[in-house]
Write an enzyme that holds these catalytic residues in place. Structure first.
Site, PDB file in Angstrom:
ATOM      1  N   PHE A 150       0.822  -1.222   0.000  1.00  0.00           N
ATOM      2  CA  PHE A 150       0.000   0.000   0.000  1.00  0.00           C
ATOM      3  C   PHE A 150       0.846   1.258   0.000  1.00  0.00           C
ATOM      4  O   PHE A 150       0.352   2.330  -0.363  1.00  0.00           O
ATOM      5  CB  PHE A 150      -0.949  -0.016   1.208  1.00  0.00           C
ATOM      6  CG  PHE A 150      -0.384   0.563   2.470  1.00  0.00           C
ATOM      7  CD1 PHE A 150       0.355  -0.199   3.349  1.00  0.00           C
ATOM      8  CD2 PHE A 150      -0.587   1.902   2.768  1.00  0.00           C
ATOM      9  CE1 PHE A 150       0.871   0.349   4.510  1.00  0.00           C
ATOM     10  CE2 PHE A 150      -0.071   2.456   3.929  1.00  0.00           C
ATOM     11  CZ  PHE A 150       0.662   1.676   4.807  1.00  0.00           C
ATOM     12  N   LYS A 151       2.111   1.161   0.389  1.00  0.00           N
ATOM     13  CA  LYS A 151       2.935   2.375   0.450  1.00  0.00           C
ATOM     14  C   LYS A 151       3.081   3.033  -0.921  1.00  0.00           C
ATOM     15  O   LYS A 151       3.309   4.239  -1.007  1.00  0.00           O
ATOM     16  CB  LYS A 151       4.287   2.051   1.070  1.00  0.00           C
ATOM     17  CG  LYS A 151       4.138   1.711   2.550  1.00  0.00           C
ATOM     18  CD  LYS A 151       5.443   1.469   3.253  1.00  0.00           C
ATOM     19  CE  LYS A 151       5.232   1.285   4.742  1.00  0.00           C
ATOM     20  NZ  LYS A 151       4.583  -0.006   5.095  1.00  0.00           N
ATOM     21  N   ASP A 152       2.911   2.257  -1.988  1.00  0.00           N
ATOM     22  CA  ASP A 152       2.966   2.849  -3.334  1.00  0.00           C
ATOM     23  C   ASP A 152       1.913   3.937  -3.537  1.00  0.00           C
ATOM     24  O   ASP A 152       2.161   4.910  -4.238  1.00  0.00           O
ATOM     25  CB  ASP A 152       2.728   1.768  -4.395  1.00  0.00           C
ATOM     26  CG  ASP A 152       3.883   0.781  -4.504  1.00  0.00           C
ATOM     27  OD1 ASP A 152       5.040   1.184  -4.300  1.00  0.00           O
ATOM     28  OD2 ASP A 152       3.608  -0.395  -4.793  1.00  0.00           O
ATOM     29  N   LEU A 206       3.535   6.965  -1.924  1.00  0.00           N
ATOM     30  CA  LEU A 206       4.890   7.342  -2.370  1.00  0.00           C
ATOM     31  C   LEU A 206       4.934   7.713  -3.841  1.00  0.00           C
ATOM     32  O   LEU A 206       5.712   8.579  -4.247  1.00  0.00           O
ATOM     33  CB  LEU A 206       5.875   6.211  -2.060  1.00  0.00           C
ATOM     34  CG  LEU A 206       6.312   6.192  -0.590  1.00  0.00           C
ATOM     35  CD1 LEU A 206       7.024   4.890  -0.256  1.00  0.00           C
ATOM     36  CD2 LEU A 206       7.210   7.381  -0.265  1.00  0.00           C
TER      37      LEU A 206
END
Ligand SMILES: *Cc1c(COP(=O)(O)O)cnc(C)c1O
Length: 471
Positions: free
Chosen positions: A111-113, A116
């Site tokens: 999920f960090k995509d 970011l």
């Protein structure tokens, strides 16, 4: 929109300022000076918007004064037009009450995509405006490094040096970093542990030889822009499930409290969120804080959910500040005491403010594996262990009646199961395959520089290879 520090003494900044600053100069975290609020009609009018348009609508109040509507819209289309699923964050139904919100359709399958990828574009936009360059230096034990690299690969004004402990990250994780071939991406394999690599990074930020020549930046989860990007998928999912005419609850696999705090922000903005479940693994400082008011750091026990193996949750400070009445001086004092003793008690206002929206629960490894089995048997879904922690907590809270049966309960699926194939296979006997769009990961050439563990060698390598070096 102006932003203030949770510790009260750093200057207020606009959105451009907080995006480039990350941490506030007084050690605090930036939060909006006031929460923007949508009316019920405004939220209803968001139904049916494509994800990039919804993202621009939800984030507009936060970037006001720093980006025009057209600029924000162009950025959202560039970022979210490129995900592996047209819906960007699709919902999957598990049973009558339970849903999964798949947040892993970005380039590194976590999920960090979602945040970011946006942050990289924001950096580029603001740096171009200022005629500046940024050199990001970071250390990673796995996931954040690859998401950060993918976020900035190919950008003109940003370069990244990512340190990882040589031989101590998984093959998939290493390849997700080292197969990205772009002139502004530098992978450094450092002899030693993650803590050794992290120590090199910290030292560079205080080394005059480095800071005199490079404009250093970080991409850690305290950056406000990352939280802002995560607010969008709460809106996207709740709208699909009937908001604003129906309330929705969420279970969020939690580490640094960034993802679940974005849910709190969505509620402040008027989204009818019934409850946010803070789901922790056995490293349960947050569960203890939310059930007993005792926020005290212990050691970290490694688990099958490494992205949640935390000692303290940096973004928790944002909740304590907001729920506790936004008193920066008191917050600074409370955090000073915490940093000295590694323990603190929540004030009554903080505990009550948190209890109004948050419920917490924890899952040990047996319970996590059982949740994977339940998802597979009940709905044919193969989920990753982090998602399994969230699902266990969702099932437990629904069982206890804390969330009523008629309220949809969405578990955030924070990683693709193929990122953790061993743990998944042990739990359900099925080994998840990498999705086709990254399936050639093991066929691509790797590029990284190996360095012995001494600080001077790392520093010199960065200075010699940084394009942004001036002098
Ligand atoms: C980072 C991460 C988490 C924890 O999210 P926070 O915002 O730090 O609470 C959970 N699951 C996965 C897979 C992650 O990568």
């Amino acid at each position: 929109m102006q932003y203030v520090s949770t510790r009260g003494s750093a200057p207020a900044l606009d959105f451009e300022g907080v995006t480039l600053a990350g941490l506030a100069s007084d050690g605090g975290l930036y939060v909006p000076a006031q929460w923007p609020r949508f009316t019920t009609d405004e939220i209803r009018a968001m139904r049916g918007l494509a994800y990039p348009d919804l993202a621009a609508r939800v984030m507009a109040p936060f970037v006001a004064g720093s980006l025009t509507e057209d600029e924000l819209s162009a950025i959202c289309h560039a970022v979210y037009g490129d995900f592996g699923h047209a819906a960007v964050t699709p919902l999957v139904q598990l049973d009558q009450q339970h849903w999964l919100l798949e947040l892993f359709h970005g380039p590194t399958l976590a999920f960090k995509d979602v945040a970011l990828q946006l942050l990289g574009r924001l950096f580029e936009t603001f740096l171009e405006r200022r005629g500046e360059r940024l050199t990001i230096v970071g250390a990673t034990s796995g996931d954040t490094g690859s998401a950060a690299i993918q976020a900035v690969a190919g950008l003109e004004r940003v370069e990244i040096f990512m340190l990882h402990p040589r031989g101590r990250v998984s093959d998939v994780q290493r390849r997700q970093m080292t197969t990205v071939r772009a002139p502004n991406v530098h992978n450094l394999a450092i002899e030693g542990s993650f803590d050794d690599a992290q120590a090199h990074v910290k030292r560079m930020f205080t080394d005059g030889d480095v800071t005199g020549r490079l404009n250093l930046g970080a991409v850690n989860s305290i950056n406000w822009a990352r939280l802002m990007a995560q607010v969008v998928y709460y809106f996207a999912s709740a709208l699909q499930l009937g908001a604003p005419d129906r309330t929705v609850a969420y279970s969020v696999p939690t580490g640094n409290f960034g993802d679940v705090f974005a849910g709190y922000v969505a509620a402040k903005m008027g989204l009818p969120i019934e409850r946010l479940i803070v789901a922790t693994n056995i490293n349960d400082i947050l569960h203890r804080a939310l059930t007993s008011g005792d926020y005290s750091a212990g050691g970290v026990t490694p688990t099958i959910t490494p992205s949640m193996d935390i000692q303290v949750s940096s973004n928790f400070e944002r909740l304590l500040f907001d729920a506790g009445g936004r008193d920066g001086a008191a917050m600074a004092e409370q955090m000073r005491a915490f940093e000295a003793s590694k323990a603190m008690a929540l004030t009554n206002a903080q505990a009550e403010g948190a209890a109004a929206l948050f419920t917490s629960a924890r899952a040990d490894q047996v319970e996590t594996a059982r949740a994977l089995q339940w998802a597979y048997r009940a709905a044919g879904q193969v989920i990753d262990p982090h998602t399994g922690v969230g699902l266990h907590c969702a099932l437990a809270v629904a069982e206890a009646g804390t969330v009523a049966a008629g309220v949809p309960l969405v578990t955030l699926a924070t990683a693709h199961p193929a990122k953790f194939p061993d743990a998944v296979e042990r739990a359900i006997g099925v080994r998840p395959a990498l999705p086709a769009r990254v399936g050639d990961l093991f066929g691509r050439a790797e590029s990284f520089t190996e360095l012995m563990g001494d600080y001077a060698a790392t520093r010199d390598h960065v200075l010699d290879n940084a394009a942004g070096s001036h002098g």
